[in-house]
Design a protein around this motif. Structure first.
Motif, PDB file in Angstrom:
ATOM      1  N   VAL A  88       0.839  -1.206   0.000  1.00 53.53           N
ATOM      2  CA  VAL A  88       0.000   0.000   0.000  1.00 53.53           C
ATOM      3  C   VAL A  88       0.871   1.252   0.000  1.00 53.53           C
ATOM      4  CG1 VAL A  88      -1.746   1.308   1.276  1.00 53.53           C
ATOM      5  CG2 VAL A  88      -1.923  -1.181   1.113  1.00 53.53           C
ATOM      6  N   LEU A  89       1.888   1.269   0.834  1.00 54.46           N
ATOM      7  CA  LEU A  89       2.781   2.424   0.885  1.00 54.46           C
ATOM      8  C   LEU A  89       3.506   2.609  -0.445  1.00 54.46           C
ATOM      9  CD1 LEU A  89       4.218   4.686   2.489  1.00 54.46           C
ATOM     10  CD2 LEU A  89       5.943   2.972   3.127  1.00 54.46           C
ATOM     11  N   GLY A  90       4.032   1.519  -0.994  1.00 55.18           N
ATOM     12  CA  GLY A  90       4.779   1.601  -2.250  1.00 55.18           C
ATOM     13  C   GLY A  90       3.944   2.139  -3.387  1.00 55.18           C
ATOM     14  N   LEU A  91       2.680   1.684  -3.477  1.00 58.93           N
ATOM     15  CA  LEU A  91       1.795   2.180  -4.528  1.00 58.93           C
ATOM     16  C   LEU A  91       1.429   3.642  -4.303  1.00 58.93           C
ATOM     17  CD1 LEU A  91      -0.632  -0.874  -4.896  1.00 58.93           C
ATOM     18  CD2 LEU A  91       1.252  -0.247  -6.416  1.00 58.93           C
ATOM     19  N   ALA A  92       1.301   4.035  -3.058  1.00 58.97           N
ATOM     20  CA  ALA A  92       0.920   5.420  -2.748  1.00 58.97           C
ATOM     21  C   ALA A  92       2.030   6.404  -3.094  1.00 58.97           C
ATOM     22  CB  ALA A  92       0.538   5.544  -1.285  1.00 58.97           C
ATOM     23  N   GLN A 140       6.599  -9.545   1.588  1.00 56.87           N
ATOM     24  CA  GLN A 140       6.902 -10.973   1.568  1.00 56.87           C
ATOM     25  C   GLN A 140       8.119 -11.283   2.436  1.00 56.87           C
ATOM     26  OE1 GLN A 140       6.681 -10.984  -2.845  1.00 56.87           O
ATOM     27  NE2 GLN A 140       5.459 -12.837  -2.625  1.00 56.87           N
ATOM     28  N   LYS A 141       9.091 -10.375   2.428  1.00 61.43           N
ATOM     29  CA  LYS A 141      10.247 -10.547   3.316  1.00 61.43           C
ATOM     30  C   LYS A 141       9.823 -10.434   4.774  1.00 61.43           C
ATOM     31  CE  LYS A 141      13.527  -8.727  -0.087  1.00 61.43           C
ATOM     32  NZ  LYS A 141      14.388  -7.564  -0.462  1.00 61.43           N
ATOM     33  N   ALA A 142       8.946  -9.477   5.048  1.00 62.08           N
ATOM     34  CA  ALA A 142       8.465  -9.285   6.417  1.00 62.08           C
ATOM     35  C   ALA A 142       7.631 -10.466   6.886  1.00 62.08           C
ATOM     36  CB  ALA A 142       7.647  -7.993   6.512  1.00 62.08           C
ATOM     37  N   PHE A 143       6.967 -11.134   5.966  1.00 62.84           N
ATOM     38  CA  PHE A 143       6.156 -12.305   6.296  1.00 62.84           C
ATOM     39  C   PHE A 143       7.050 -13.439   6.789  1.00 62.84           C
ATOM     40  CE2 PHE A 143       4.127 -16.328   4.976  1.00 62.84           C
ATOM     41  CZ  PHE A 143       2.939 -16.238   5.679  1.00 62.84           C
ATOM     42  N   ASN A 144       8.222 -13.581   6.167  1.00 64.96           N
ATOM     43  CA  ASN A 144       9.146 -14.659   6.534  1.00 64.96           C
ATOM     44  C   ASN A 144      10.076 -14.278   7.685  1.00 64.96           C
ATOM     45  OD1 ASN A 144       8.358 -16.588   4.492  1.00 64.96           O
ATOM     46  ND2 ASN A 144       9.291 -15.223   2.994  1.00 64.96           N
ATOM     47  N   HIS A 145      10.462 -12.999   7.725  1.00 66.49           N
ATOM     48  CA  HIS A 145      11.358 -12.499   8.771  1.00 66.49           C
ATOM     49  C   HIS A 145      10.859 -11.128   9.205  1.00 66.49           C
ATOM     50  CE1 HIS A 145      14.166 -15.717   7.768  1.00 66.49           C
ATOM     51  NE2 HIS A 145      14.028 -15.373   6.498  1.00 66.49           N
ATOM     52  N   PRO A 146      10.260 -11.036  10.372  1.00 66.20           N
ATOM     53  CA  PRO A 146       9.627  -9.774  10.806  1.00 66.20           C
ATOM     54  C   PRO A 146      10.535  -8.562  10.604  1.00 66.20           C
ATOM     55  CG  PRO A 146       9.159 -11.513  12.368  1.00 66.20           C
ATOM     56  CD  PRO A 146      10.126 -12.094  11.376  1.00 66.20           C
ATOM     57  N   MET A 147       9.941  -7.489  10.045  1.00 59.11           N
ATOM     58  CA  MET A 147      10.649  -6.237   9.820  1.00 59.11           C
ATOM     59  C   MET A 147       9.851  -5.113  10.467  1.00 59.11           C
ATOM     60  SD  MET A 147      11.429  -6.736   5.725  1.00 59.11           S
ATOM     61  CE  MET A 147      12.164  -5.121   5.487  1.00 59.11           C
ATOM     62  N   SER A 148      10.549  -4.111  10.959  1.00 63.87           N
ATOM     63  CA  SER A 148       9.868  -2.935  11.488  1.00 63.87           C
ATOM     64  C   SER A 148       9.323  -2.111  10.328  1.00 63.87           C
ATOM     65  CB  SER A 148      10.827  -2.088  12.319  1.00 63.87           C
ATOM     66  OG  SER A 148      11.808  -1.489  11.475  1.00 63.87           O
ATOM     67  N   ASP A 149       8.397  -1.219  10.630  1.00 68.21           N
ATOM     68  CA  ASP A 149       7.853  -0.357   9.577  1.00 68.21           C
ATOM     69  C   ASP A 149       8.950   0.515   8.973  1.00 68.21           C
ATOM     70  OD1 ASP A 149       5.472  -1.515  10.177  1.00 68.21           O
ATOM     71  OD2 ASP A 149       4.503   0.301  10.943  1.00 68.21           O
ATOM     72  N   GLU A 150       9.888   0.954   9.795  1.00 66.43           N
ATOM     73  CA  GLU A 150      10.984   1.767   9.275  1.00 66.43           C
ATOM     74  C   GLU A 150      11.851   0.962   8.316  1.00 66.43           C
ATOM     75  OE1 GLU A 150      14.493   4.867  10.696  1.00 66.43           O
ATOM     76  OE2 GLU A 150      13.444   3.650  12.204  1.00 66.43           O
ATOM     77  N   GLU A 151      12.078  -0.307   8.626  1.00 67.30           N
ATOM     78  CA  GLU A 151      12.862  -1.154   7.711  1.00 67.30           C
ATOM     79  C   GLU A 151      12.134  -1.343   6.383  1.00 67.30           C
ATOM     80  OE1 GLU A 151      15.446  -4.119  10.587  1.00 67.30           O
ATOM     81  OE2 GLU A 151      13.275  -4.461  10.436  1.00 67.30           O
ATOM     82  N   ILE A 152      10.811  -1.446   6.427  1.00 66.95           N
ATOM     83  CA  ILE A 152      10.034  -1.555   5.185  1.00 66.95           C
ATOM     84  C   ILE A 152      10.148  -0.272   4.368  1.00 66.95           C
ATOM     85  CG2 ILE A 152       7.684  -1.730   4.254  1.00 66.95           C
ATOM     86  CD1 ILE A 152       7.074  -3.709   6.515  1.00 66.95           C
ATOM     87  N   VAL A 153      10.044   0.865   5.028  1.00 61.17           N
ATOM     88  CA  VAL A 153      10.202   2.155   4.347  1.00 61.17           C
ATOM     89  C   VAL A 153      11.588   2.254   3.712  1.00 61.17           C
ATOM     90  CG1 VAL A 153      10.350   4.657   4.668  1.00 61.17           C
ATOM     91  CG2 VAL A 153       8.517   3.366   5.772  1.00 61.17           C
ATOM     92  N   ASP A 154      12.617   1.860   4.465  1.00 54.37           N
ATOM     93  CA  ASP A 154      13.988   1.915   3.940  1.00 54.37           C
ATOM     94  C   ASP A 154      14.158   1.001   2.728  1.00 54.37           C
ATOM     95  OD1 ASP A 154      14.762   3.756   5.833  1.00 54.37           O
ATOM     96  OD2 ASP A 154      15.613   2.271   7.210  1.00 54.37           O
ATOM     97  N   GLU A 197      15.038   0.339  -3.055  1.00 48.23           N
ATOM     98  CA  GLU A 197      14.654  -0.266  -4.333  1.00 48.23           C
ATOM     99  C   GLU A 197      14.226   0.786  -5.344  1.00 48.23           C
ATOM    100  OE1 GLU A 197      14.337  -3.408  -6.987  1.00 48.23           O
ATOM    101  OE2 GLU A 197      15.311  -3.244  -5.024  1.00 48.23           O
ATOM    102  N   GLU A 198      13.587   1.840  -4.875  1.00 52.25           N
ATOM    103  CA  GLU A 198      13.205   2.953  -5.749  1.00 52.25           C
ATOM    104  C   GLU A 198      14.440   3.555  -6.417  1.00 52.25           C
ATOM    105  OE1 GLU A 198       9.204   5.224  -4.528  1.00 52.25           O
ATOM    106  OE2 GLU A 198      11.006   5.967  -3.564  1.00 52.25           O
ATOM    107  N   ASP A 199      15.486   3.764  -5.628  1.00 49.86           N
ATOM    108  CA  ASP A 199      16.723   4.344  -6.157  1.00 49.86           C
ATOM    109  C   ASP A 199      17.386   3.409  -7.163  1.00 49.86           C
ATOM    110  OD1 ASP A 199      16.423   6.658  -4.714  1.00 49.86           O
ATOM    111  OD2 ASP A 199      17.809   6.093  -3.117  1.00 49.86           O
ATOM    112  N   ARG A 200      17.432   2.125  -6.824  1.00 52.76           N
ATOM    113  CA  ARG A 200      18.077   1.169  -7.721  1.00 52.76           C
ATOM    114  C   ARG A 200      17.349   1.104  -9.059  1.00 52.76           C
ATOM    115  NH1 ARG A 200      18.823  -4.767  -8.545  1.00 52.76           N
ATOM    116  NH2 ARG A 200      16.838  -5.194  -7.524  1.00 52.76           N
ATOM    117  N   ALA A 248       3.655   5.627   8.231  1.00 52.47           N
ATOM    118  CA  ALA A 248       4.711   5.213   7.290  1.00 52.47           C
ATOM    119  C   ALA A 248       4.878   6.249   6.184  1.00 52.47           C
ATOM    120  CB  ALA A 248       4.371   3.842   6.702  1.00 52.47           C
ATOM    121  N   LEU A 249       3.764   6.831   5.724  1.00 49.70           N
ATOM    122  CA  LEU A 249       3.838   7.909   4.736  1.00 49.70           C
ATOM    123  C   LEU A 249       4.639   9.084   5.280  1.00 49.70           C
ATOM    124  CD1 LEU A 249       0.243   8.040   3.190  1.00 49.70           C
ATOM    125  CD2 LEU A 249       2.371   7.945   1.888  1.00 49.70           C
TER     126      LEU A 249
END
Length: 587
Positions: free
Chosen positions: A447-451, A468-482, A487-490, A577-578
């Motif tokens: 949702v964040l990525g599309l927004a 999907q990464k967070a589903f397998n290995h819990p990530m904080s919201d900040e890690e998801i944002v990062d 990936e946007e930059d790459r 997150a936004l």
């Protein structure tokens, strides 16, 4: 950064086409190419130069910019061209990518970038054969009922077999459906955000490009070594294997198992009929052949054969129809259709009309729920009873939408945001940034990525992948944002070059540096990363000029009602997150 002479002939050439007076000229822009390489970097800067404040998406002077990159036609899977325009669908930055033969044809004709401005007084198509540009009357093909047939006709009347590309619109682009696409070499498209409607407003039916120039590397030994390295990674490892085998349609069962497959207008994220529209089922029963874009060894374009009767005397036609994950989601699970042949028929109807299939699927799903809730009647639908799984009703609805016989179908032709503002149902109009969603409901990252994405696409930053990464290995919201920002930059760098994103794990920073060096362009990883941030700033500058404001983003309630792969998403969590994303990005 060095400013060595570019070795590839035509790399700095920009072809300017003016449809209003049927003229053209060529300019060299070494200043842009030395810094921005090509692709989205050059296109973004050209758009900032060309755009005049207040120019609307369909105004004659609103430019279309087509651009390729320095690796196009040179390295395997570097097959994409980018189209940059102002979207008539949401008014924002229109950015779309297509494969096929277009990038190769542009390079071999001597132009890395084409800028199209103005509008013709009557339908035309433009033929580019090396240094000759011709404007042809297209009145005889303007009202053809199929975008695919336009290509068949132009292949007969125009020279240039082989290194040739034909891009064209269907009837949806002619009448201004705001999510009309541009068909590229039959099986590829500039989809999403309505480039087809911009072509239609300019009375541009098609653009044909062919060329016979040669591309030469300055250091052939280094080039061959790097080519072999990249080729082997593509064909001898598992990095791209899934795209050749089942293609992206492999994701149907994967996303369904993860409970992340939007179903019946995102009323659920699990489809009980997924097995019968899976990539495995299509491959077993319908796959006819695989096709590649020019210069790609993967063969990811999967073509199904559909046998369809056209008389009662056992007479049949065999249709060749390209399918992938997004198309099966949009016209399959999202419409409650579990019949693979019904999905293929709906894909073919959209291909003939020349519309973006993701948007069409979401629009039809919203209309179905509206009718089921009693918010619209058969008066609006002209007698149609839209219901989940009803192929016949959906085929008729697509036909009516393109013909636009009443206000309701004209509203559907402007997308789910416009239609829901007029008729209601905004809470379940599943869109972000004014663009109908792709086939993922995986969690906060999606949702964040599309927004926040430049074009509100999963291809901007793959937010679903972070989920999907967070589903397998819990990530904080900040890690998801990062992860989204990284990936946007790459992808900003990759989209300057421009390889297909299916090969994104082949074209690492290290391999990009090697590939560029072998054709005379020296860059360090630090320089590439700095360039990506420069492109980000300029693209957001464009978005703001076109009217984008974070404050205007709407978040339909449906996203927070239907459990995702990672559970129920809370709206406040998205808004936090936004805020975090904006602070980190400085926008």
């Amino acid at each position: 950064m060095t400013t060595e002479k570019y070795a590839i002939e035509g790399l700095r050439n920009i072809l300017y086409i003016d449809l209003s007076n049927q003229s053209y000229h060529v300019e060299e822009r070494p200043d842009l190419y030395e810094k921005y390489l090509g692709g989205i970097g050059v296109a973004t800067n050209l758009m900032l130069e060309e755009y005049k404040d207040g120019t609307e998406p369909l105004d004659p002077e609103m430019p279309i910019i087509l651009s390729t990159g320095p690796l196009s036609g040179v390295y395997p899977t570097c097959t994409k061209a980018v189209a940059l325009f102002r979207s008539p669908h949401n008014g924002e930055l229109g950015e779309s990518y297509a494969g096929g033969h277009l990038a190769m044809s542009m390079r071999y004709s001597g132009y890395e970038t084409i800028v199209i401005k103005g509008a013709s007084k009557y339908p035309v198509y433009v033929a580019v054969h090396d240094d000759k540009v011709s404007f042809r009357d297209a009145s005889s093909i303007w009202h053809l009922s199929s975008a695919i047939d336009v290509g068949k006709i132009l292949r007969e009347v125009e020279p240039g077999a082989g290194r040739r590309s034909i891009i064209r619109i269907g009837p949806a682009g002619e009448i201004g459906v705001t999510y009309a696409d541009v068909n590229v070499d039959t099986y590829r498209h500039f989809g999403r955000l309505g480039l087809g409607a911009v072509f239609g407003a300019k009375k541009l039916k098609a653009l044909l490009i062919s060329g016979n120039r040669e591309l030469k590397s300055p250091n052939h030994k280094a080039y061959r070594k790097t080519f072999s390295l990249l080729y082997d990674l593509i064909v001898k490892t598992e990095l791209t294997e899934k795209y050749h085998n089942l293609g992206t349609s492999e994701n149907i069962l994967v996303l369904n198992e993860l409970k992340g497959l939007p179903t019946r207008n995102l009323q659920a994220a699990f489809f009980e009929g997924a097995e019968t529209i899976s990539g495995e089922l299509f491959a077993e029963k319908y796959l006819l052949r695989r096709v590649s874009c020019a210069g790609c060894p993967i063969g990811c374009i999967h073509i199904a054969m559909l046998k369809r009767a056209f008389s009662k005397a056992h007479e049949y036609e065999a249709l060749n129809i390209s399918y992938d994950f997004e198309l099966i989601y949009a016209l399959g699970s999202n419409l409650g259709i579990a019949d693979p042949e019904a999905v293929l028929e709906l894909i073919e109807a959209c291909e003939k009309a020349g519309v973006d299939i993701i948007s069409m699927g979401v629009v039809l799903a919203w209309a179905t729920e509206m009718q089921q809730r009693g918010k619209i009647s058969t008066d609006e639908t002209m007698g149609l009873e839209l219901s989940w799984g009803n192929k016949g009703a959906y085929l008729r609805a697509i036909d009516l939408l393109v013909k636009a016989p009443n206000d309701f179908y004209r509203a559907l032709g402007k997308g789910v945001v416009y239609a829901s503002k007029k008729y209601g149902g905004e809470d379940f109009a599943v869109q972000l940034g004014g663009l109908e969603i792709p086939g993922y409901h995986t969690g906060l990252g999606n949702v964040l990525g599309l927004a926040v994405g430049f074009r509100h696409s999963h291809l901007d930053n793959a937010g679903y992948s972070a989920d999907q990464k967070a589903f397998n290995h819990p990530m904080s919201d900040e890690e998801i944002v990062d992860a989204i920002i990284e990936e946007e930059d790459r992808r900003s760098i990759l989209n300057c070059l421009i390889p297909c994103l299916f090969a994104r794990n082949v074209y690492t920073y290290e391999n990009v540096i090697l590939a560029l060096k072998s054709i005379g362009i020296d860059r360090t990883e630090e320089e590439l990363k700095a360039l990506s941030k420069d492109i980000f700033r300029k693209k957001y500058e464009l978005k703001k000029k076109f009217g984008f404001k974070f404050e205007n983003l709407t978040l339909p309630k449906r996203f927070f009602e239907t459990p995702s792969t990672t559970g129920i998403i809370e709206e406040e969590r998205i808004r936090q997150a936004l805020k975090m994303y904006r602070e980190k990005r400085g926008v």
